[in-house]
Motif scaffolding. Structure first.
Motif, PDB file in Angstrom:
ATOM      1  N   TYR A 196      57.003  31.709  62.535  1.00  0.00           N
ATOM      2  CA  TYR A 196      58.205  31.639  61.708  1.00  0.00           C
ATOM      3  C   TYR A 196      57.970  30.649  60.572  1.00  0.00           C
ATOM      4  O   TYR A 196      58.293  29.470  60.700  1.00  0.00           O
ATOM      5  CB  TYR A 196      59.406  31.232  62.578  1.00  0.00           C
ATOM      6  N   ASN A 213      58.384  28.838  56.717  1.00  0.00           N
ATOM      7  CA  ASN A 213      59.619  28.473  56.010  1.00  0.00           C
ATOM      8  C   ASN A 213      59.478  28.452  54.482  1.00  0.00           C
ATOM      9  O   ASN A 213      60.318  27.922  53.790  1.00  0.00           O
ATOM     10  CB  ASN A 213      60.160  27.132  56.520  1.00  0.00           C
ATOM     11  N   GLY A 247      62.127  27.678  60.075  1.00  0.00           N
ATOM     12  CA  GLY A 247      62.586  28.677  59.107  1.00  0.00           C
ATOM     13  C   GLY A 247      63.444  28.076  58.014  1.00  0.00           C
ATOM     14  O   GLY A 247      63.299  26.905  57.660  1.00  0.00           O
ATOM     15  N   SER A 259      61.149  35.922  59.780  1.00  0.00           N
ATOM     16  CA  SER A 259      61.577  35.366  58.501  1.00  0.00           C
ATOM     17  C   SER A 259      63.103  35.438  58.520  1.00  0.00           C
ATOM     18  O   SER A 259      63.705  35.773  59.543  1.00  0.00           O
ATOM     19  CB  SER A 259      60.955  36.201  57.378  1.00  0.00           C
TER      20      SER A 259
END
Lengths: 245, 339
Positions: B136, B138, B253, B165
């Motif tokens: 994940y 960012n 994220g 995402s």
């Protein structure tokens, strides 16, 4: 000298006999598919069999070539992915009517629009056999099943119209009409585009006995009596078998 | 080295092509559709717009088995539809990349607004036991980089890797340096070369189906061990130490971007590989008296953190897609006051 035609070249012999019930028609369809491949000299290395879930879903595991046993209803998109990734493969789907026309019906509809060059052999026994005999998409109106004890009220699905409209190959046959069925499957394997062959077959264990048949043989004979070959038809009536190109 | 302005979703698509993507099947869904759009004109990628997400995931399973590196992209509702076949891909050991650009749910929720409600769905969405690798990132740069890693991890683990995402990062534009990262080549022999049988049934080489519990245990153990081994290569996290603070913030994220504002007052830990969880967090957490997880859901990762650390962990929950610095700050202060 003509070569000897045998179906055994394409099967994993160590896996035989199949685990299907005595009197089941699935084995006949398996044999038909093998014979068609043999006739067309399909190489084991360039052929892939895909199946879905159900009694017929177990078909893929018997073939002596790379095979995929996918989840319920999704054999066609898996086959489309395979064909799109490698156009040189002969991609054959062998699965049941509940799998291909019920839960997976939408995929057939859209695969026919894309006209992906895959061959679909539908083992249409008009029943969900593995789960005990519930109505399936091809159950005839009035036919008694576990979930329709008074007889099915619904119209059986008819896929020939949209397959024809989308310029696909559609053929219907039965396991009784062995030579006719073999011709249908062999032709379908040669078709460039999506081909769909519906082979009517019997399930004595979870369908026939509920409808008063004493044995599988009686069911087979009923196909002889109920279905007429009509290879010239534009549209097949419900009691006709034949080929629509 | 080239610098270009890219959107998060575009970065995924472009990196996927560089990472060897050959087949993509997808269905339009906001906020993930740009990935589909970006790939339409790629000459090296065979692309199918399918009738739904179920067809998409199954088509990429087929394509991957036939030898093509494959990917699909979706958002929460489509990701839910894919779950059954994600389980199949784990069972059949098929390398895939599945991108989930999260939006507010459940159900149709608030399309385009970001959320982090699919964290548990990544890990537990399909039935049965499986051990997914989930990244994940960012930022746009990280999305680019981790798309490569996702493809590589998929090949190494022979499993579907999830690239998570959200509507915020997916639609974010940033200037990034476009680099070529390492690529893992395909090891799985394609279909049409042998007589293997790929099945979702519990199986062993010689047995395509079985009801032997020992074979099942062996299979699940194999799936778990394999993921542990491969994920070791990707111990990806960001840790901003703060020796003057007694509190550690954990975020990932979109929301983790906001936590950087608090780095003078708190330490920050941001997992990039969110599953399997990175064990280093145990050592890091030992330095801090309080731990606060910030996430855009009612508390999903916080439970996983608590379970791993065996101690009380606080939660700052952000709902509805709106990330408000003032709001987060006051929630953090409130937790401090209660202490």
């Amino acid at each position: 000298m003509t070569k000897e035609i045998t179906y055994l070249n394409y099967l994993k012999k160590e896996r035989l006999p199949t685990q299907w019930c005595p009197g089941c028609g699935n084995g006949i369809v398996l044999k038909l598919v093998c014979l068609a491949m043999e006739k067309l000299n399909f190489s084991q290395k360039d052929t892939v069999i895909v199946s879905g879930i159900g009694c017929s879903g177990r078909s893929a595991g018997f073939f002596n070539l790379d095979s995929v046993h996918s989840v319920h209803g999704r054999a066609i998109p898996v086959a489309e992915g395979i064909k799109n990734a490698n156009e040189n493969l002969n991609v054959i789907v062998v699965s049941g009517d509940g799998d291909l026309l019920g839960i997976g019906g939408n995929h057939l509809l859209h695969a026919s629009r894309r006209n992906t060059n895959i061959s679909v052999v539908c083992i249409a026994n008009s029943i969900y056999g593995m789960t005990g005999g519930q109505s399936s998409p091809t159950t005839e109106q009035g036919s008694r099943t576990l979930t329709a004890p008074q007889g099915s009220a619904e119209t059986p699905i008819d896929v020939q119209s949209f397959l024809k409209a989308h310029h696909c190959y559609y053929a219907r046959s039965t396991v009784f009409h062995f030579n006719h069925a073999e011709k249908c499957i062999t032709e379908s394997f040669q078709f460039k585009g999506l081909s769909f062959v519906e082979i009517k077959t019997q399930c004595i264990t979870n369908d026939g006995r509920r409808r008063g048949f004493k044995n599988a043989y009686e069911m087979l004979i009923s196909y002889k009596e109920n279905y007429k070959i009509n290879n010239k038809a534009e549209v097949l009536e419900h009691n006709e078998i034949g080929i629509i190109r | 080295m080239t610098k270009i302005l890219l959107q998060g979703n575009q970065a995924i698509a472009q990196a996927a092509v560089k990472a060897g993507l050959q087949f993509f099947a997808g269905y339009p869904i906001t906020p993930a559709s740009e990935i589909l759009h970006e790939l339409v004109n790629e000459k090296t990628v065979k692309l199918l717009q399918m009738e739904d997400e179920i067809a998409s995931i199954n088509a990429i399973i087929g394509a991957s088995l036939a030898g093509a590196k494959s990917m699909t992209a979706t958002s929460g509702p489509g990701f839910s539809l894919m779950q059954e076949s994600i389980g199949l891909a784990h069972m059949m050991e098929v390398p895939l990349v599945v991108v989930d650009v999260q939006r507010v749910g459940p159900s149709t929720g608030m399309p385009t607004l970001p959320a982090q409600g699919d964290v548990m769905q990544c890990k537990y969405g399909s039935h049965g036991d499986y051990f997914p690798i989930v990244f994940y990132p960012n930022s746009v740069d990280e999305l680019y980089q981790y798309t490569f890693h996702a493809f590589n991890a998929a090949e190494e683990s022979l499993s579907p890797v999830i690239l998570l995402s959200d509507g915020y990062v997916g639609h974010l534009y940033e200037t990034i340096e476009v680099k070529d990262y390492d690529k893992t080549e395909r090891t799985l022999a394609p279909l049409g070369t042998s007589n293997r049988h790929f099945t979702g049934l519990t199986h062993e080489d010689s047995k395509p189906a079985t009801s032997d519990p020992e074979i099942h245990k062996k299979l699940i153990h194999h799936l778990e061990e394999k993921q542990k081994l491969v994920s070791k290569k990707y111990n990806a996290y960001e840790y901003i130490e703060n020796t003057s603070s007694n509190t550690l913030l954990i975020a990932y994220g979109a929301l983790s971007r906001v936590t950087y504002h608090f780095k003078d007052d708190f330490a920050i830990y941001r997992p990039i590989r969110i599953f399997p969880m990175i064990k280093d967090i145990k050592k890091i957490a030992a330095h801090y008296k309080e731990i606060i997880v910030l996430e855009m859901n009612t508390g999903q990762y916080v439970n996983e953190v608590e379970r791993l650390l065996h101690r009380k962990v606080h939660l700052v929950s952000i709902l509805g897609g709106k990330i408000d610095l003032q709001d987060i700050w006051s929630k953090l202060k409130q937790i401090r006051r209660e202490k």
